[in-house]
Each structure stands twice: as C-alpha cells, then as structure tokens.
Design a protein around this motif. Structure first.
Motif, PDB file in Angstrom:
ATOM      1  N   VAL A 165       0.816  -1.225   0.082  1.00  0.00           N
ATOM      2  CA  VAL A 165       0.026   0.023  -0.020  1.00  0.00           C
ATOM      3  C   VAL A 165       0.766   1.063   0.083  1.00  0.00           C
ATOM      4  N   VAL A 166       1.815   1.116   0.771  1.00  0.00           N
ATOM      5  CA  VAL A 166       2.916   2.372   0.696  1.00  0.00           C
ATOM      6  C   VAL A 166       3.252   2.407  -0.799  1.00  0.00           C
ATOM      7  N   GLY A 167       3.705   1.363  -1.436  1.00  0.00           N
ATOM      8  CA  GLY A 167       4.026   1.484  -2.665  1.00  0.00           C
ATOM      9  C   GLY A 167       3.215   2.264  -3.805  1.00  0.00           C
ATOM     10  N   ILE A 168       1.763   1.749  -3.540  1.00  0.00           N
ATOM     11  CA  ILE A 168       0.798   2.243  -4.124  1.00  0.00           C
ATOM     12  C   ILE A 168       0.746   3.832  -4.115  1.00  0.00           C
ATOM     13  N   LEU A 169       0.840   4.358  -2.716  1.00  0.00           N
ATOM     14  CA  LEU A 169       0.654   5.747  -2.580  1.00  0.00           C
ATOM     15  C   LEU A 169       2.040   6.441  -3.108  1.00  0.00           C
ATOM     16  N   TYR A 170       2.852   5.828  -2.801  1.00  0.00           N
ATOM     17  CA  TYR A 170       4.283   6.499  -3.147  1.00  0.00           C
ATOM     18  C   TYR A 170       4.613   6.727  -4.642  1.00  0.00           C
ATOM     19  N   GLY A 171       4.233   5.461  -5.507  1.00  0.00           N
ATOM     20  CA  GLY A 171       4.205   5.729  -7.074  1.00  0.00           C
ATOM     21  C   GLY A 171       3.302   6.606  -7.360  1.00  0.00           C
ATOM     22  N   LEU A 178      -6.868   2.628   1.765  1.00  0.00           N
ATOM     23  CA  LEU A 178      -5.711   3.459   0.943  1.00  0.00           C
ATOM     24  C   LEU A 178      -5.377   2.966  -0.167  1.00  0.00           C
ATOM     25  N   ALA A 179      -5.674   1.828  -0.714  1.00  0.00           N
ATOM     26  CA  ALA A 179      -5.376   1.448  -2.176  1.00  0.00           C
ATOM     27  C   ALA A 179      -6.435   1.976  -2.907  1.00  0.00           C
ATOM     28  N   ALA A 180      -7.691   2.281  -2.671  1.00  0.00           N
ATOM     29  CA  ALA A 180      -8.711   2.860  -3.161  1.00  0.00           C
ATOM     30  C   ALA A 180      -8.471   4.170  -3.658  1.00  0.00           C
ATOM     31  N   PHE A 181      -7.805   4.934  -2.511  1.00  0.00           N
ATOM     32  CA  PHE A 181      -7.342   6.125  -2.735  1.00  0.00           C
ATOM     33  C   PHE A 181      -6.233   6.316  -3.805  1.00  0.00           C
ATOM     34  N   GLY A 182      -5.428   5.390  -3.865  1.00  0.00           N
ATOM     35  CA  GLY A 182      -4.281   5.325  -4.763  1.00  0.00           C
ATOM     36  C   GLY A 182      -4.620   5.232  -6.269  1.00  0.00           C
TER      37      GLY A 182
END
Length: 519
Positions: A297-303, A445-449
């Motif tokens: 999830v951090v990777g999704i948001l960071y990317g 959080l992934a959906a927000f991504g």
C-alpha cells in the motif's frame, strides 16, 4: 492434445530462444543477408521470437483447460542426484499466461527493433541478448525445481544489464550498475532461503514441496525461508522501498529494454511469491502477509504521489520516468492481492500481472515513439502550444497514448480494472487469522491510490495530447506501419481481457486454489 506433444512444445519454447541466441552470434548464410550486415541478424531475431510465440500459442491451444491446476507437458529427469536436483519442467494455469505474455512481448520488441534498431554496438549482440533474456524468463515460468528457478532467475540479469548499459540513453552506466547491484544482492539472499528449504525438506522439487504444504518444515524454518526468499523476490517485484533501481533503469533503457523490463521481468518476482512462498512456506507467508500488504500500500501511494510530482507544470518531469514510477504503484496492487492469501486476492494479483505487462508495455512503446519524433520525453517541453499537442500533430499516436493512459488508470471494460478490483476485494475479506481491520485500512488506502493514479494520468494526457499547435511547428509522421503492427496486439488484448476476464480467471482460479490448499 496428448502429453508428449505438450512436452515437446514446452521444451521447444524454453530451448529455442537459447539456441537462437547462439545462432545470432554466428555468421549469416550468404542467402540470408539483408540490405546491410546487420539486417540478417535482426531478421533472425524476428523469426526466432516469432517461432517461440507460435509454439507458445500452440501450447496454450493444446493445454487442457478442464484441468488447469494440474501440471501439464511435464519433463522430469535427474540432473544432479547427489543434491536431489532434477530437470523438471511443466505448465499450469498460473504459468501459462505469463509464458504467452513473455513470448508476445519479446516478438513485438524484435519486430520493433527490426525497423528501429536502438543506437549502440552491433545488432548481433543486441539480438543475442534479447533471445537470451527471453529464454531465461520463459525458463523461470516453466521450471519446477528451486535451483533451476534460481538459475533461470539469474540468467536474465546479465542480458538486461548490457541492454541498459550499452544501448541505453543518458545515465545508462549508473542505471545498469544499480540494476545489477540490487538484483544480485536480492538473489544471494533468495538463494540462501531456497537452499534452506531444499536441504530441510530433502528435495528441491516445487511440486512435491507445494503438495506437502510445508509439513516437512518447522515453523521457524518457514519463517526464515519466507523472509529470505521474499526479500529476493521483492527486489524484482519491485516492492517499496526496494524499488529505487527501477526508475533509473527504465529511464535509461532503450524502448525494447523498457518494454521487457516492465512487461516481463517484474512478473518474475510476483510469480515467485505465488509459486514458491505461498504454497511451500504457508506459515511463513501468513506471518509476513500483513507486512507485505503494508509495504504494498505504501508503494501504491508513493508511486502515485511521485507521478503527480513529475506531472505538474515546471517540475521538468520525464514521461518515461513517470511511467516507471507508475509501475511501482501498479505492482503494489499485485503484492496486496498476494498478501491477502485468498483465492480472490491472488487471482487478482495474477490478472493485474498480465494486465500491467500489456498496458505498460504499450505505454513504453508509445513513449519511445514520442521521443523519436520530438527528441525528448521532458513533460515541460512536450506540453503547451508549441509542444507535442499530439491530437493535432499525430492524432493516431495521441489517441493511442490516451488509450494507454485510461487503461492504466483502471477504466472498467479494460484489462487494468479487474486485477486491481479483485486485489481490493481480497483485502476486504483476507484469509483467516489475518487482522481484517488492518486489511480494510489497506483496501481504503489502495482505493485512494486509484484516484491519485487517475489524477496524474489525466494530467499527462492533457499536457501531452491537448493544446494548440504552433503554425510554424514541423509536421510529424503519425503511426508507422511497423509501429501499428507492434502495438495492435497489445491494444486488442487489453480490450479482450477487460471485456472477457473469465478467459484468464478460468485458468488461474483452479490452480490458485490448489496452491493455497484448496481453500
């Protein structure tokens, strides 16, 4: 199709690229020489990769779709008896789509290079490296022995290193060095985990180990092995924060290198999680699943945030680098699906794997075409009235870039939608014993991504495709015939997978349920 025919087809798919790589280094027969000394070897690359693609399609046609969880076309002979290492190959519903995807993308890259060879050393070396990389990747998806998997996994590193370092653009030496350093260090750790499993269980056979579901390994052994193997695979995946080699490698690599790196090599890491970590070390996988989900999830948001930063006006963002960072986010969804330990999540991860290969491969082809026409991929130089304005300057190219962008953001009806949705569905109800509250947070959080992804991709389309052309701007050539031939299969399959997801899920679902213990 009977077992012997499938066995021969699978062997040919794995061996032919390796023989082709050797043949590329030999002098061309007089009757096969083209317009110049390099033409024959480029034609050789197209013919060999085309033959491999035809064989992989024949393998898919002959595959028994009624039993996708069973290994088919198997070859199993002793190789190193003292270490219980066997030459064991086979294909099931998990590996078959990745084999076909690899063969397709490599053929399209060879076809593209035939007409637009990247600047660098001789074509002989280029074609040989492409074929060697294809052979190693196909072997990674076909072998069923842990040591053979490691050898095939390592085989692709050297070709990609030279493709980046010798045919790449600015900063290629640094990018190639970071690529080989990260991946080799990860591989050393992974090898230790594989050896631990093999020596403790008394076999390196992946089918036997997966059938035992870790019963021959203690809990502590499973935890150590899952951590070591997982770290090595996570580097290739690429999982945040082990991803930092990826943007540099993509930015410096030639177009064909970027397509194969994103479309094929990244899949080897996530495939290893599904084929090795989940079924062979189930207790270790269950222990580390929440951490894997958190990093995903951090990777999704960071990317997504990195892409937004690159896409804004005045940031001097590189379009190729932006697509590379988008891969960190998209592969985060794959890792999240795997971390749910559910059939829904893992099926979503495998679907997202294939979708990412199709869509991101297309995007890197398109970005390469933009650079060829404008001499740059700098977003600030490509946007504005005197910039790209592709809808007016090259409408077909602009339309294809917009298609790739909306497919990448997960528009329903295209391939990118299903994998990400199923991964989040898996997080909604993770496997028993996992903290559902934490996974609901991860899902949110992934959906927000996904919203952030839509944001930066739409900004890219607006800045590169829209705008008024300057009256004195030079006329551009729209899509060439060879580009149309290389890109059309990716567009068609992106639409087909989006409209008919059952074609892929029907293969992966029974195999995934078997790997997860019939859950």
């Amino acid at each position: 199709m009977n077992h012997t025919v499938l066995q021969v087809l699978l062997l040919a798919v794995v061996v032919l690229p390796l023989l082709g790589a050797l043949g590329a280094l030999l002098p061309a027969p007089p009757g096969l020489k083209g317009r110049d000394p390099e033409q024959a070897v480029l034609r050789h690359g197209v013919l060999v990769t085309g033959a491999v693609l035809a064989l992989s399609i024949a393998l898919a046609v002959g595959f028994d779709r009624a039993q996708p969880s069973r290994m088919q076309g198997t070859t199993d002979v002793s190789w190193i008896p003292a270490l219980h290492i066997r030459l064991h190959l086979g294909v099931d519903g998990v590996s078959l789509p990745l084999i076909v995807l690899t063969a397709l993308l490599t053929f399209l890259c060879a076809l593209h290079a035939y007409y637009k060879m990247p600047e660098g050393p001789t074509a002989k070396a280029f074609v040989a490296l492409i074929l060697l990389l294809e052979g190693g990747t196909l072997a990674s998806f076909a072998v069923l022995d842990l040591i053979l998997f490691f050898l095939a996994f390592e085989m692709v590193l050297i070709p990609m290193y030279f493709l980046i370092g010798r045919w790449g653009g600015d900063g290629r030496e640094r990018a190639a060095f970071r690529f080989i350093l990260y991946t080799l260090l990860g591989s050393v750790v992974m090898l230790l985990g594989l050896l631990l499993v093999g020596f403790k269980a008394g076999t390196f056979d992946m089918v036997t180990l997966a059938t035992d579901k870790g019963s021959g390994l203690s809990h502590s052994t499973q935890i150590i092995a899952a951590l070591a193997i997982g770290l090595g695979l996570a580097v290739k995946a690429p999982m945040w924060p082990l991803h930092s080699w990826l943007p540099d490698a993509h930015t410096a690599a030639p177009t064909t290198g970027s397509v194969l790196l994103a479309g094929v090599l990244l899949k080897m890491g996530t495939y290893g999680f599904v084929r090795i970590v989940l079924p062979i070390t189930p207790y270790g996988a269950h222990t580390f699943a929440p951490y894997l989900a958190a990093f995903a999830v951090v990777g999704i948001l960071y990317g997504s945030l990195a892409c937004l930063a690159l896409a804004r006006q005045g940031a001097e963002g590189d379009l190729k680098r932006l697509i590379a960072y988008s891969s960190v986010g998209h592969m985060g969804f794959v890792l999240l699906g795997i971390a749910t330990l559910t059939p829904t999540g893992v099926n979503g991860a495998l679907f997202a794997n294939v979708a990412h290969g199709l869509i991101t491969g297309l995007l890197f082809f398109l970005v390469g075409a933009v650079k060829e026409r404008y001499g740059t991929t700098d977003l600030d130089r490509l946007s504005g009235a005197t910039g790209a304005a592709l809808y007016g300057a090259a409408p077909r190219l602009g339309g294809l870039l917009a298609f790739g962008a909306v497919a990448s953001l997960g528009l329903p009806g295209l391939a990118g939608f299903w994998g990400e949705m199923l991964s989040m569905f898996g997080a909604f109800r993770p496997a028993a014993g996992l903290d559902r509250g934490a996974y609901l947070t991860y899902m949110t959080l992934a959906a927000f991504g996904t919203l952030l992804t839509a944001g930066y991709l739409l900004v890219v389309v607006r800045r590169v495709c829209m705008g008024e052309r300057d009256a004195e701007a030079r006329v551009l050539t729209d899509v060439h015939g060879y580009e149309f031939a290389a890109w059309t299969p990716l567009v068609a399959l992106t639409v087909l997978a989006g409209l008919w997801p059952a074609a892929l899920l029907g293969l992966t679902n029974p195999a995934v349920r078997t790997l997860l213990g019939g859950s």
